[in-house]
Design a protein around this motif. Structure first.
Motif, PDB file in Angstrom:
ATOM      1  N   VAL A  14       0.857  -1.178   0.000  1.00 23.56           N
ATOM      2  CA  VAL A  14       0.000   0.000   0.000  1.00 23.56           C
ATOM      3  C   VAL A  14       0.894   1.230   0.000  1.00 23.56           C
ATOM      4  N   PRO A  15       0.748   2.119  -0.981  1.00 24.94           N
ATOM      5  CA  PRO A  15       1.568   3.336  -0.991  1.00 24.94           C
ATOM      6  C   PRO A  15       1.358   4.153   0.276  1.00 24.94           C
ATOM      7  N   ASP A  16       2.392   4.833   0.702  1.00 25.49           N
ATOM      8  CA  ASP A  16       2.288   5.647   1.914  1.00 25.49           C
ATOM      9  C   ASP A  16       1.145   6.652   1.818  1.00 25.49           C
ATOM     10  N   GLY A  39      -3.311   5.752   5.243  1.00 23.89           N
ATOM     11  CA  GLY A  39      -4.315   6.197   6.202  1.00 23.89           C
ATOM     12  C   GLY A  39      -5.722   5.845   5.780  1.00 23.89           C
ATOM     13  N   GLU A  40      -6.041   6.107   4.524  1.00 20.23           N
ATOM     14  CA  GLU A  40      -7.389   5.813   4.034  1.00 20.23           C
ATOM     15  C   GLU A  40      -7.660   4.315   4.053  1.00 20.23           C
ATOM     16  N   VAL A  41      -6.672   3.526   3.667  1.00 16.82           N
ATOM     17  CA  VAL A  41      -6.853   2.070   3.653  1.00 16.82           C
ATOM     18  C   VAL A  41      -7.057   1.547   5.070  1.00 16.82           C
ATOM     19  N   ASP A  42      -6.259   2.016   6.007  1.00 18.48           N
ATOM     20  CA  ASP A  42      -6.407   1.560   7.397  1.00 18.48           C
ATOM     21  C   ASP A  42      -7.793   1.903   7.939  1.00 18.48           C
ATOM     22  N   ARG A  43      -8.290   3.090   7.607  1.00 19.59           N
ATOM     23  CA  ARG A  43      -9.624   3.468   8.088  1.00 19.59           C
ATOM     24  C   ARG A  43     -10.710   2.587   7.474  1.00 19.59           C
ATOM     25  N   GLU A  44     -10.566   2.254   6.205  1.00 18.64           N
ATOM     26  CA  GLU A  44     -11.556   1.372   5.576  1.00 18.64           C
ATOM     27  C   GLU A  44     -11.510  -0.037   6.182  1.00 18.64           C
ATOM     28  N   LEU A  45     -10.312  -0.528   6.468  1.00 16.50           N
ATOM     29  CA  LEU A  45     -10.204  -1.854   7.088  1.00 16.50           C
ATOM     30  C   LEU A  45     -10.823  -1.840   8.482  1.00 16.50           C
ATOM     31  N   ALA A  46     -10.593  -0.759   9.229  1.00 13.55           N
ATOM     32  CA  ALA A  46     -11.205  -0.650  10.553  1.00 13.55           C
ATOM     33  C   ALA A  46     -12.728  -0.587  10.440  1.00 13.55           C
ATOM     34  N   ALA A  47     -13.232   0.112   9.410  1.00 13.93           N
ATOM     35  CA  ALA A  47     -14.683   0.175   9.203  1.00 13.93           C
ATOM     36  C   ALA A  47     -15.251  -1.212   8.918  1.00 13.93           C
ATOM     37  N   ALA A  76      -0.574   3.775  -7.317  1.00 12.18           N
ATOM     38  CA  ALA A  76       0.040   2.524  -7.762  1.00 12.18           C
ATOM     39  C   ALA A  76      -0.983   1.760  -8.583  1.00 12.18           C
ATOM     40  N   ASP A  77      -0.607   0.584  -9.032  1.00 17.02           N
ATOM     41  CA  ASP A  77      -1.547  -0.236  -9.778  1.00 17.02           C
ATOM     42  C   ASP A  77      -2.732  -0.604  -8.896  1.00 17.02           C
ATOM     43  N   ARG A  78      -3.908  -0.469  -9.444  1.00 19.98           N
ATOM     44  CA  ARG A  78      -5.118  -0.825  -8.705  1.00 19.98           C
ATOM     45  C   ARG A  78      -5.132  -2.340  -8.469  1.00 19.98           C
ATOM     46  N   PRO A  79      -5.297  -2.782  -7.218  1.00 20.54           N
ATOM     47  CA  PRO A  79      -5.279  -4.230  -6.953  1.00 20.54           C
ATOM     48  C   PRO A  79      -6.456  -4.926  -7.617  1.00 20.54           C
ATOM     49  N   GLU A  80      -6.226  -6.155  -8.029  1.00 18.38           N
ATOM     50  CA  GLU A  80      -7.255  -6.943  -8.702  1.00 18.38           C
ATOM     51  C   GLU A  80      -7.734  -8.068  -7.802  1.00 18.38           C
TER      52      GLU A  80
END
Length: 493
Positions: free
Chosen positions: A72-74, A78-86, A139-143
């Motif tokens: 996950v790019p730096d 933050g946004e990814v961590d918040r979505e995972l917590a959600a 970065a490349d969008r994960p598939e």
């Protein structure tokens, strides 16, 4: 809640363990996704199966999206961590609805899919899309992440397989306590505001008599050039009662990111919003003020009917963690060496998680906590709580990852920047040995079933979900001393 302060009793009544598996009765077939084994991988969606409604379906099982993410790019972290917590919150809410409406669901099996699993899948699909979009900006969008959206029902494996309490006398002792206590505790949720026993575990089969376990500790042989020294840091036992349900490593910036209470020793600035500067400047309970590291783990509670101060709070009763929090009788934080060679300094602010808070549903690939009893520590349990004989205390221990990639202080899944040494003690290729943190936490609790660690609600307080967290905030001079002591074969404090 940020912190809980409380008085601690020195005596505790024996507790009972009661089954709280959700039984969907009626004898029909439930047309929803269900499965009974946590061993199935999380890389795809759960299988569709018809499940006999008489089977005990205890919890909701969702693939762990965080474990499947690429780098996950730096900029997106933050946004990814918040979505995972959600997503964790969504699972908690879905589990709660499942528990609250079990009677309705037994009469209308389609309600499970329509009211719980279907809406949960929709929320997870949207969250996964937001995660992919956030990563795709840099970065490349994960598939192929969409396959992780569906969740399923699952049974408590021990109960589904008909086990009667594991090896030893766990089941008999639990039954005996039920007879002793009768209806003294009416359990779980409902009108007692969380003051009764936990309504979602653990079960009698989660306990085993330690005397029935065979010795099983096998350590790698120390080779010539091994780093044989130790450094022990004394940071107390959380006598001052610092608790919160945050997890600054996994869910930074998210209150109640853990959905269970943690004990904290060492750094006192640790909450969901602490950054590296906050930790560097925080007070510490460690005797050596050069160690401002933070050490934390889920609290252990007695299920004795005593109301804790967090009985109506996030991480406590709201997340089905109830009972009297226990202060450890002893906490040992020791850094040890590598059996094959010298160690190098840890980088400051290195983050390490050992164990898996979701191991009940994820499977035990990352499970790492061990349970035992004083006097029997050559016998270690991963997926059972120990029943200790009179005069023996419960011991939980964590041996943290001891190999570092030499570059990163964290990683997208908070695991791949560190690694465990191989069976022969050597680090994997590309990793270097660092001082290994070994935590030993001892509790003076009544013998027999009656205690449990806090957990995510859907993890049912299983012992395999135990875990520990560490952020290195040693100052440079003290870290140099740690390395010198370990490499020099000395025992230092």
């Amino acid at each position: 809640m940020g912190r809980t302060s409380r008085k601690r009793s020195t005596s505790a009544s024996r507790a009972i363990i009661a089954s709280a598996a959700l039984i969907l009765g009626g004898g029909g077939l439930v047309a929803v996704n269900v499965h009974a084994s946590a061993g199935e991988g999380a890389s795809g969606s759960p299988p569709d199966r018809s499940w006999n409604a008489g089977t005990q379906m205890s919890t909701i099982d969702c693939p762990d999206v965080g474990n499947e993410l690429p780098d996950v790019p730096d900029e997106a972290r933050g946004e990814v961590d918040r979505e995972l917590a959600a997503m964790d919150t969504q699972i908690t809410e879905a589990y709660q609805q499942f528990a609250d409406r079990k009677d309705e669901m037994s009469r209308d099996p389609n309600l499970v899919e329509n009211a719980v699993l279907g809406p949960l899948k929709d929320k997870r699909t949207a969250g996964i899309d937001r995660i992919s979009t956030a990563i795709g900006r840099s970065a490349d969008r994960p598939e192929r992440l969409d396959g992780l959206a569906p969740c399923s029902l699952r049974a408590d494996d021990d109960n589904a397989s008909g086990t009667d309490g594991g090896s030893g006398q766990a089941g008999d002792q639990a039954d005996s306590r039920r007879a002793e206590q009768g209806q003294a505790q009416d359990g779980g949720r409902g009108g007692d505001n969380g003051q009764g026993r936990q309504g979602n575990g653990p079960e009698a089969p989660d306990f085993v008599d330690i005397q029935s376990v065979q010795p099983d500790v096998d350590k790698p042989r120390l080779r010539r050039g091994a780093s044989r020294g130790t450094f022990t840091t004394d940071c107390g036992r959380n006598e001052n009662g610092k608790f919160n349900p945050d997890n600054v490593i996994v869910a930074p910036g998210v209150s109640n990111g853990a959905h269970h209470m943690h004990d904290y020793v060492g750094n006192q600035a640790n909450d969901a919003f602490a950054d590296d500067d906050d930790l560097a400047n925080g007070d510490t309970t460690c005797r050596n003020q050069g160690d401002r590291s933070t050490y934390y783990w889920p609290v252990l509670r007695l299920q004795n009917g005593t109301a804790e101060n967090d009985a109506a709070a996030d991480g406590g009763g709201k997340d089905q963690n109830v009972g009297e929090i226990q202060t450890p009788s002893q906490v040992t934080l020791k850094f040890v060496g590598n059996p094959t060679g010298k160690v190098t300094a840890m980088p400051r602010f290195l983050r390490i998680i050992t164990g898996d808070a979701k191991a009940f549903t994820n499977g035990d690939a990352n499970a790492n906590a061990s349970w035992s009893c004083t006097g029997f520590e050559n016998r270690q349990l991963k997926d059972k709580y120990p029943i200790c004989p009179d005069g023996s205390q419960v011991v939980r221990s964590f041996a943290f990852q001891s190999c570092w990639d030499g570059r990163n202080t964290d990683s997208a899944n908070h695991r791949t920047h560190v690694a465990f040494a191989r069976a022969d003690g050597r680090c994997p290729n590309g990793f270097k040995a660092i001082p290994q943190l070994v935590q030993r936490i001892v509790y003076d609790v009544p013998p027999g079933p009656g205690f449990a660690v806090d957990s995510f609600p859907e993890q049912l307080h299983k012992p395999v979900t135990d875990h520990g967290d560490f952020i290195n905030v040693f100052d440079d001079n003290l870290m140099k001393k740690v390395v010198s002591c370990v490499n020099g074969g000395r025992r230092c404090r």
